[in-house]
Design a protein around this motif. Structure first.
Motif, PDB file in Angstrom:
ATOM      1  N   PRO A 218       1.000  -1.540   0.060  1.00  0.00           N
ATOM      2  CA  PRO A 218       0.009   0.161  -0.234  1.00  0.00           C
ATOM      3  C   PRO A 218       0.421   1.431  -0.056  1.00  0.00           C
ATOM      4  N   SER A 219       1.822   0.605   1.026  1.00  0.00           N
ATOM      5  CA  SER A 219       2.978   2.875   0.778  1.00  0.00           C
ATOM      6  C   SER A 219       3.609   3.065  -0.690  1.00  0.00           C
ATOM      7  N   GLU A 220       3.303   2.044  -1.743  1.00  0.00           N
ATOM      8  CA  GLU A 220       3.567   2.951  -3.141  1.00  0.00           C
ATOM      9  C   GLU A 220       2.674   2.664  -4.051  1.00  0.00           C
ATOM     10  N   VAL A 221       1.612   3.572  -3.398  1.00  0.00           N
ATOM     11  CA  VAL A 221       0.323   3.752  -4.144  1.00  0.00           C
ATOM     12  C   VAL A 221       0.146   5.148  -3.508  1.00  0.00           C
ATOM     13  N   ASP A 222       0.006   6.253  -4.551  1.00  0.00           N
ATOM     14  CA  ASP A 222      -0.449   7.398  -4.457  1.00  0.00           C
ATOM     15  C   ASP A 222      -1.965   7.422  -4.799  1.00  0.00           C
ATOM     16  N   ILE A 228      -8.527  10.215  -8.002  1.00  0.00           N
ATOM     17  CA  ILE A 228      -8.626   9.673  -6.183  1.00  0.00           C
ATOM     18  C   ILE A 228      -8.777  10.180  -5.214  1.00  0.00           C
ATOM     19  N   ASN A 229     -10.342  10.375  -4.127  1.00  0.00           N
ATOM     20  CA  ASN A 229      -9.819  11.494  -3.052  1.00  0.00           C
ATOM     21  C   ASN A 229     -10.711  10.096  -2.855  1.00  0.00           C
ATOM     22  N   ASN A 230     -10.965  10.379  -1.073  1.00  0.00           N
ATOM     23  CA  ASN A 230     -10.936  10.258   0.111  1.00  0.00           C
ATOM     24  C   ASN A 230     -11.675   8.929   0.061  1.00  0.00           C
ATOM     25  N   ALA A 231     -11.064   8.147  -1.024  1.00  0.00           N
ATOM     26  CA  ALA A 231     -11.361   6.404  -0.926  1.00  0.00           C
ATOM     27  C   ALA A 231     -11.345   5.791   0.441  1.00  0.00           C
ATOM     28  N   ILE A 232     -12.844   5.116   0.061  1.00  0.00           N
ATOM     29  CA  ILE A 232     -12.879   3.428   0.162  1.00  0.00           C
ATOM     30  C   ILE A 232     -11.708   2.545  -0.544  1.00  0.00           C
ATOM     31  N   VAL A 233     -11.063   1.526   1.003  1.00  0.00           N
ATOM     32  CA  VAL A 233     -10.719   1.174   0.027  1.00  0.00           C
ATOM     33  C   VAL A 233     -10.948  -0.613   0.738  1.00  0.00           C
ATOM     34  N   VAL A 234     -11.289  -1.416  -0.019  1.00  0.00           N
ATOM     35  CA  VAL A 234     -11.733  -2.768   0.034  1.00  0.00           C
ATOM     36  C   VAL A 234     -10.321  -3.372  -0.105  1.00  0.00           C
ATOM     37  N   ASP A 235     -10.328  -4.691   0.892  1.00  0.00           N
ATOM     38  CA  ASP A 235      -8.549  -5.066   0.664  1.00  0.00           C
ATOM     39  C   ASP A 235      -9.106  -6.241   1.136  1.00  0.00           C
ATOM     40  N   ASN A 236      -8.774  -7.241  -0.289  1.00  0.00           N
ATOM     41  CA  ASN A 236     -10.225  -8.911  -0.111  1.00  0.00           C
ATOM     42  C   ASN A 236      -9.168  -9.248  -0.555  1.00  0.00           C
ATOM     43  N   ARG A 241      -5.129  -8.052   8.668  1.00  0.00           N
ATOM     44  CA  ARG A 241      -6.698  -8.692   9.607  1.00  0.00           C
ATOM     45  C   ARG A 241      -6.509  -7.731  10.640  1.00  0.00           C
ATOM     46  N   ASP A 242      -5.054  -7.593  10.783  1.00  0.00           N
ATOM     47  CA  ASP A 242      -5.306  -6.901  11.975  1.00  0.00           C
ATOM     48  C   ASP A 242      -5.103  -5.225  11.949  1.00  0.00           C
ATOM     49  N   GLU A 243      -5.242  -3.828  13.150  1.00  0.00           N
ATOM     50  CA  GLU A 243      -5.643  -2.858  12.813  1.00  0.00           C
ATOM     51  C   GLU A 243      -4.148  -2.416  12.481  1.00  0.00           C
ATOM     52  N   GLU A 244      -2.821  -2.988  13.018  1.00  0.00           N
ATOM     53  CA  GLU A 244      -1.863  -2.430  12.167  1.00  0.00           C
ATOM     54  C   GLU A 244      -1.556  -2.941  11.086  1.00  0.00           C
ATOM     55  N   GLY A 245      -1.422  -3.338  10.848  1.00  0.00           N
ATOM     56  CA  GLY A 245      -1.527  -4.130   8.952  1.00  0.00           C
ATOM     57  C   GLY A 245      -2.731  -3.237   8.441  1.00  0.00           C
ATOM     58  N   LEU A 246      -3.485  -3.367   8.608  1.00  0.00           N
ATOM     59  CA  LEU A 246      -4.524  -2.973   7.816  1.00  0.00           C
ATOM     60  C   LEU A 246      -4.677  -0.988   7.563  1.00  0.00           C
ATOM     61  N   SER A 247      -3.786  -0.568   8.648  1.00  0.00           N
ATOM     62  CA  SER A 247      -3.438   0.954   8.328  1.00  0.00           C
ATOM     63  C   SER A 247      -2.650   1.022   7.656  1.00  0.00           C
ATOM     64  N   GLN A 248      -1.855   0.671   6.893  1.00  0.00           N
ATOM     65  CA  GLN A 248      -0.909   0.855   6.223  1.00  0.00           C
ATOM     66  C   GLN A 248      -1.640   1.269   5.015  1.00  0.00           C
ATOM     67  N   HIS A 249      -2.565   1.069   4.308  1.00  0.00           N
ATOM     68  CA  HIS A 249      -3.719   1.541   3.382  1.00  0.00           C
ATOM     69  C   HIS A 249      -3.987   2.402   3.482  1.00  0.00           C
ATOM     70  N   LEU A 250      -3.400   3.229   5.215  1.00  0.00           N
ATOM     71  CA  LEU A 250      -4.020   5.014   5.384  1.00  0.00           C
ATOM     72  C   LEU A 250      -3.421   6.018   4.839  1.00  0.00           C
ATOM     73  N   LYS A 251      -1.453   4.920   4.666  1.00  0.00           N
ATOM     74  CA  LYS A 251      -0.674   5.815   4.401  1.00  0.00           C
ATOM     75  C   LYS A 251      -0.906   6.141   3.114  1.00  0.00           C
ATOM     76  N   LYS A 257     -10.483   5.912   4.478  1.00  0.00           N
ATOM     77  CA  LYS A 257     -11.155   4.610   5.259  1.00  0.00           C
ATOM     78  C   LYS A 257     -10.631   3.239   4.015  1.00  0.00           C
ATOM     79  N   VAL A 258     -11.000   1.796   5.095  1.00  0.00           N
ATOM     80  CA  VAL A 258     -10.521   1.268   4.602  1.00  0.00           C
ATOM     81  C   VAL A 258     -11.673  -0.394   5.577  1.00  0.00           C
ATOM     82  N   LEU A 259     -11.615  -1.543   4.146  1.00  0.00           N
ATOM     83  CA  LEU A 259     -12.762  -2.541   4.630  1.00  0.00           C
ATOM     84  C   LEU A 259     -12.112  -3.576   4.786  1.00  0.00           C
TER      85      LEU A 259
END
Length: 481
Positions: A218-222, A228-236, A241-251, A257-259
């Motif tokens: 996720p850190s490689e993406v802009d 694309i702004n204020n997007a909901i990222v759906v991680d499938n 599966r934990d907050e620490e790992g999924l929060s990488q999307h928010l960077k 937001k992440v689902l």
């Protein structure tokens, strides 16, 4: 006499087909331009064929004991098309039946009746802004989520699929991704047109422009560089599966937001839409849509518990094989899962029984569970063995579940079948999280055994989209319940 009967039969069918074909453009226009979705007793008519429209009307007799003719629902649809409605889901089947045979049968002014029922959405401005959605991963669930969003493409659409993120980038990768979206061995061909823009790394589908982004993290993406702004990222992908790992999307720039489309760990809220989706608040930036099995069983368990009380029970899932298993015998870190999935029934574990309590705490510690993986590619079953707080009979519990599937706030989660011939392949593409097989219900005193089918791919994906909608703040009231 036979010739006359045949002519009448043909004439009747022709009339129904004529009405269905007249309905189709109105149904499409209402959704594309106004975000008003038309249903008949919970069955969506969006993108439905004329035959599907006729079949939806025929199904009314199974629930009401009376036919609903298309010439009776046609004036309802026609009147609605002349109204200014804010985004909503309108069941013309229920409205027409009530006007002709039910609570409103003494009324003579159809438009006045409809305006009274639609009072909360009629002559209202649509102030909801569209939300950008990104699919991180493009496997079984990712591609079905893409289909669900693309089928609702239109200027009034509130959820816009803007991009998918995948690993790779090898020569021919884009064409293969598009091909997998275009053709599906289980769910059939894509309903529409798909083309590939190799120069811009994009897929164009039914008017949707979907950017394909290649990244290993996720850190490689802009996202902002693609607008694309204020997007909901759906991680499938299920990689985190934990907050620490999924929060990488928010960077990643542009992600808000992440689902997660898998059970979340730790303090992450596991949302089963219809059960605890009202727990979602604006400040929630990481959520889980739980598992397919949890989504299938929790709505049914909630309904039964609230009506009759559940002392305790056991959940046995008969689940189609998944990508986590092997086609032929090979090493797997989990017990038994290394054995060939297409050849064996495989006893394994499921956390779904315990996970129910995360969405519905009233059943904390009351359920046990296990699973059997079977050699089918899709559609699974949960067998609910329940000890209730009251004694009842099969007819009572089946009638309750049928009414729940039609007239409760769980109508999108629970479906109901009275067929004596239904099998798993008949339910591929079912949009409900669960389908109660009433013919298999067993009741003895306070003990009840319920058989619940679920499309563990498509039905679950529909549940995921309902959570995405709530995360986006999109309100779609269902009228009437």
């Amino acid at each position: 006499m036979n010739q006359q009967f045949e002519q009448q039969l043909q004439s009747s069918w022709q009339e129904r087909q004529d009405y269905a074909e007249r309905m189709q453009p109105i149904i499409g226009n209402l959704y594309r331009n106004h975000a008003v979705e038309i249903t008949v007793y919970g069955r969506t008519l969006l993108n439905a064929s004329a035959i599907d429209v006729i079949k939806a009307h025929r199904s009314v007799r199974l629930f009401e004991g009376e036919k609903l003719k298309l010439r009776e629902s046609w004036p309802v649809l026609e009147a609605i098309s002349q109204m200014k409605l804010s985004p909503c889901e309108v069941d013309i089947g229920k409205l027409a039946f009530a006007f002709h045979y039910g609570a409103a049968k003494d009324q003579t002014d159809l438009v006045a009746y409809l305006r009274s029922v639609l009072v909360d959405v009629v002559d209202q401005n649509d102030s909801q802004e569209p939300k950008d959605v990104v699919l991180y991963g493009f496997g079984r669930i990712g591609r079905l989520l893409a289909r669900l969003m693309i089928e609702r493409q239109g200027k009034a659409n509130k959820l816009r699929l803007r991009a998918i993120v995948v690993r790779g980038g090898r020569e021919g990768d884009l064409e293969k991704r598009a091909s997998l979206l275009r053709r599906d061995s289980v769910h059939g061909p894509f309903n529409g047109s798909i083309t590939v823009d190799t120069e811009r790394n994009a897929i164009k589908a039914n008017g949707s422009y979907i950017q394909v982004i290649y990244a290993n993290h996720p850190s490689e993406v802009d996202y902002t560089q693609y607008g694309i702004n204020n997007a909901i990222v759906v991680d499938n992908t299920g990689m985190w599966r934990d907050e620490e790992g999924l929060s990488q999307h928010l960077k990643a720039k542009g992600a808000a937001k992440v689902l997660l489309t898998a059970p979340g760990k730790g303090a992450i809220k596991n949302i089963v839409h219809g059960v605890n989706h009202r727990d979602i608040v604006d400040s929630d930036i990481i959520l889980s849509a739980a598992s397919c099995t949890t989504n299938a069983i929790t709505p049914v368990l909630k309904a039964i518990d609230e009506a009759y009380g559940i002392e305790n029970g056991h959940v046995e899932t008969v689940h189609s094989f998944t990508n986590d298993q092997h086609l032929i015998d090979n090493y797997h870190k989990a017990d038994r899962r290394g054995r060939a999935a297409p050849l064996n029934m495989v006893i394994t574990e499921t956390g779904a029984a315990k996970a129910v309590a995360k969405a519905y705490p009233q059943l904390e510690g009351k359920l046990t569970g296990n699973a059997i993986r079977v050699p089918t590619p899709n559609v699974s079953m949960a067998i609910l063995n329940l000890n209730l707080k009251v004694e009842l009979d099969k007819e009572t519990i089946n009638q309750f579940l049928q009414q729940t599937s039609l007239f409760s706030k769980l109508l999108h989660q629970i479906d109901y079948t009275a067929s004596k011939e239904i099998v798993s392949t008949d339910l591929v593409g079912a949009r409900a999280a669960a389908i109660v097989d009433s013919q298999a219900t067993i009741v003895a005193g306070n003990r009840a055994t319920l058989y619940v089918w679920y499309d563990n791919e498509f039905g679950y994906s529909c549940q995921v989209m309902r959570v995405v909608r709530d995360m986006a703040g999109v309100s779609i009231p269902c009228i009437p319940l």
